[in-house]
Design a protein around this motif. Structure first.
Motif, PDB file in Angstrom:
ATOM      1  N   VAL A 192       8.339  -0.049 -19.257  1.00 53.07           N
ATOM      2  CA  VAL A 192       8.978  -1.336 -19.499  1.00 53.07           C
ATOM      3  C   VAL A 192       9.979  -1.204 -20.636  1.00 53.07           C
ATOM      4  CG1 VAL A 192       8.545  -3.697 -20.262  1.00 53.07           C
ATOM      5  CG2 VAL A 192       7.041  -2.617 -18.587  1.00 53.07           C
ATOM      6  N   ARG A 193       9.685  -0.276 -21.560  1.00 55.63           N
ATOM      7  CA  ARG A 193      10.563  -0.121 -22.714  1.00 55.63           C
ATOM      8  C   ARG A 193      11.927   0.432 -22.305  1.00 55.63           C
ATOM      9  NH1 ARG A 193       6.396   2.649 -27.128  1.00 55.63           N
ATOM     10  NH2 ARG A 193       4.943   0.893 -27.261  1.00 55.63           N
ATOM     11  N   GLY A 194      12.022   1.375 -21.358  1.00 53.95           N
ATOM     12  CA  GLY A 194      13.283   1.971 -20.939  1.00 53.95           C
ATOM     13  C   GLY A 194      14.078   1.048 -20.028  1.00 53.95           C
ATOM     14  N   VAL A 195      15.429   1.107 -20.158  1.00 54.04           N
ATOM     15  CA  VAL A 195      16.307   0.243 -19.354  1.00 54.04           C
ATOM     16  C   VAL A 195      17.401   1.103 -18.724  1.00 54.04           C
ATOM     17  CG1 VAL A 195      17.898  -1.680 -19.402  1.00 54.04           C
ATOM     18  CG2 VAL A 195      15.846  -1.736 -20.837  1.00 54.04           C
ATOM     19  N   PHE A 196      17.531   1.003 -17.386  1.00 52.63           N
ATOM     20  CA  PHE A 196      18.628   1.671 -16.680  1.00 52.63           C
ATOM     21  C   PHE A 196      19.819   0.711 -16.624  1.00 52.63           C
ATOM     22  CE2 PHE A 196      15.729   4.915 -15.063  1.00 52.63           C
ATOM     23  CZ  PHE A 196      16.572   6.020 -14.996  1.00 52.63           C
ATOM     24  N   VAL A 197      20.876   1.120 -17.264  1.00 50.63           N
ATOM     25  CA  VAL A 197      22.096   0.305 -17.226  1.00 50.63           C
ATOM     26  C   VAL A 197      22.795   0.461 -15.884  1.00 50.63           C
ATOM     27  CG1 VAL A 197      24.334  -0.081 -18.334  1.00 50.63           C
ATOM     28  CG2 VAL A 197      22.331   0.531 -19.716  1.00 50.63           C
ATOM     29  N   GLU A 198      22.794   1.674 -15.314  1.00 49.97           N
ATOM     30  CA  GLU A 198      23.480   1.944 -14.055  1.00 49.97           C
ATOM     31  C   GLU A 198      22.741   3.071 -13.326  1.00 49.97           C
ATOM     32  OE1 GLU A 198      28.098   2.746 -12.582  1.00 49.97           O
ATOM     33  OE2 GLU A 198      27.445   3.369 -14.581  1.00 49.97           O
ATOM     34  N   PRO A 199      22.374   2.854 -12.083  1.00 52.37           N
ATOM     35  CA  PRO A 199      22.357   1.595 -11.328  1.00 52.37           C
ATOM     36  C   PRO A 199      21.154   0.761 -11.732  1.00 52.37           C
ATOM     37  CG  PRO A 199      21.543   3.353  -9.945  1.00 52.37           C
ATOM     38  CD  PRO A 199      21.912   3.997 -11.253  1.00 52.37           C
TER      39      PRO A 199
END
Length: 506
Positions: free
Chosen positions: A18-25
């Motif tokens: 949950v902590r990590g975020v994919f900006v693209e895609p």
């Protein structure tokens, strides 16, 4: 105890994920489409949280059997490494792949189609992935093969068009020619179209274009083509000048022809044999290098040929002893000028006739008005003359002209057997002016006015009789009246009867 440990580890991974975020895609699974021989971009960029660090990035391609083929790897300390057949064909878009892991394929091939995985390894939160499905389109490669037709051939293929692409292209024809198309598809993403018709010479040079349709093209690709139909030549002979006579110089015959291919071989014959002396063929012309002679007359033939057939034309040359004396033909422009001038004259004549007619109409109206005034004046003068004659019978101012009248009753009247004679001459009988339907009458004994006589004629007759009436009046006054005390009284007479105007006998 072991099961509890596995559940705890899974919960930790979920929390870390949950902590990590994919900006693209942003989505876990993405579909992309690319064209062969063009650059393909596979996005993958992970945004780390505070205290988190990307350790390694690896790209994989899934194999049809279920395995994975490693493409490229980048480590935050060891740099990047390319593997196998992908070496030299792929690269990272960014110089720091652990921050932006987007993969580039500079020249995409059909074999590059498939499913790709971007694997991110972080510390201390673990691993994260994005899956991308790539579809590779191949723009159509097309060609058109024209067919040379010959006039008179049976129904056959006039042109064929072929295209190879992915997905499968679609072919059509843009033409006004009366024909029919037939499409065929083959394995490997190729399609062919054939256009068939009955060849005619008037189809030569007409448009027969092939259109290639594909989803990778914004508009259909056009392959321009013109139909080719071969046909034999048609020969035609023209003369210059048109008047052929003995002694004419620089005379020539011209042989023109149309055919496909263009005719190159042209021959001349005269009366079925060689040309006359002094005449020579120069290309499509037969030129006389000397003045014409009378024996140059005859039939000249022009023969034209090409690879398809032969065309012939004949010209009968009749040479006269002297030129025609007919004047040169009137130029069309001169005829137009003459016609326009004639039309203008006709219009002018019509206008003049209308103006003259209007002038005479106005003049006739004016004359009618003047004649009406004259008639009224004549009628007035006629009435005044009648009153003057009545007044001249008696000079007694005490007696009014209308109080007495002398009547002479003819003893030969049919309606009365009385025989009365007043002894007065007919000239003393007063004139009776009546206006009954516009007819003026006098006593029948006078015979001066009749029914139907115009007022003008009556006045003219009265003016002619003024002298005679004056004489008769003087004679009547002396024979039948005498002057007494300034009054004119009738002489006694045995047959005289004096009538009062009211019908009483005095």
């Amino acid at each position: 105890m072991e099961l509890t440990g596995q559940r705890t580890a899974l919960l930790i991974l979920v929390v870390v994920g949950v902590r990590g975020v994919f900006v693209e895609p942003p989505q876990p699974v993405t579909s992309l489409r690319s064209l062969a021989e063009s650059e393909t971009r596979l996005p993958c960029r992970y945004q780390v949280e505070d205290g988190e660090k990307v350790v390694q990035v690896t790209w994989f391609k899934e194999l049809p059997g279920g395995g994975k083929d490693q493409i490229i790897t980048a480590h935050f300390m060891d740099g990047h490494t390319e593997f196998g057949r992908y070496s030299g064909r792929v690269r990272f878009e960014s110089g720091t792949p652990t921050q932006d892991s987007t993969l580039l394929i500079p020249s995409t091939e059909e074999s590059d189609e498939g499913s790709y995985t971007c694997h991110i390894s972080t510390f201390p939160n673990g691993n994260f992935e994005r899956h991308i499905t790539l579809t590779v389109w191949i723009l159509p490669i097309s060609s058109l093969d024209p067919v040379f037709l010959v006039e008179g051939q049976s129904y056959r293929v006039a042109a064929s068009c072929r295209a190879v692409g992915r997905p499968l292209p679609r072919l059509s024809w843009d033409t006004d020619l009366p024909g029919q198309s037939n499409n065929r598809s083959k394995e490997g993403g190729s399609v062919s179209s054939y256009y068939s018709l009955h060849p005619l010479r008037n189809m030569d040079g007409k448009k027969l274009d092939c259109l290639v349709w594909h989803p990778g093209l914004k508009e259909p690709r056009r392959i321009s083509n013109s139909l080719v139909v071969h046909y034999p030549p048609d020969a035609k002979i023209s003369s210059s000048p048109g008047d052929w006579f003995v002694g004419l110089d620089k005379a020539e015959l011209v042989c023109s022809s149309e055919g496909n291919p263009k005719p190159q071989n042209i021959t001349w014959t005269w009366r079925g044999g060689a040309l006359p002396d002094g005449a020579s063929a120069v290309g499509g012309k037969l030129v006389f290098g000397r003045p014409l002679r009378l024996n140059d007359s005859g039939v000249f033939e022009c023969v034209v040929s090409n690879s398809v057939g032969v065309g012939r034309a004949e010209y009968t040359l009749a040479i006269t002893r002297s030129p025609r004396t007919d004047g040169p033909p009137i130029d069309n422009q001169l005829l137009i000028i003459i016609g326009a001038s004639a039309g203008g004259l006709v219009m002018l004549l019509i206008v003049v006739v209308l103006l003259v007619n209007r002038h005479h109409r106005n003049k006739n109206k004016k004359l009618e008005m003047e004649l009406s005034e004259k008639n009224e004046e004549i009628n007035s003068l006629s009435r005044q003359a009648s009153f003057r004659r009545l007044n001249s019978v008696s000079t007694d101012p005490r007696v009014q002209p209308e109080d007495y009248a002398l009547l002479r009753v003819d003893s030969r009247m049919k309606n009365s057997e009385m025989s009365l004679d007043s002894g007065l001459p007919s000239s003393l009988v007063p004139v009776k002016a009546q206006q009954d339907d516009g007819v003026v009458t006098r006593d029948p004994e006078l015979g001066h006015c009749r029914e139907g006589d115009s007022p003008q004629s009556v006045v003219e007759e009265r003016e002619d009789d003024d002298d005679s009436d004056s004489y008769q009046l003087s004679e009547a006054l002396s024979n039948h009246f005498y002057l007494s005390n300034g009054l004119l009284r009738p002489k006694p007479h045995s047959n005289a009867i004096l009538l009062h105007p009211r019908g009483q006998i005095i």
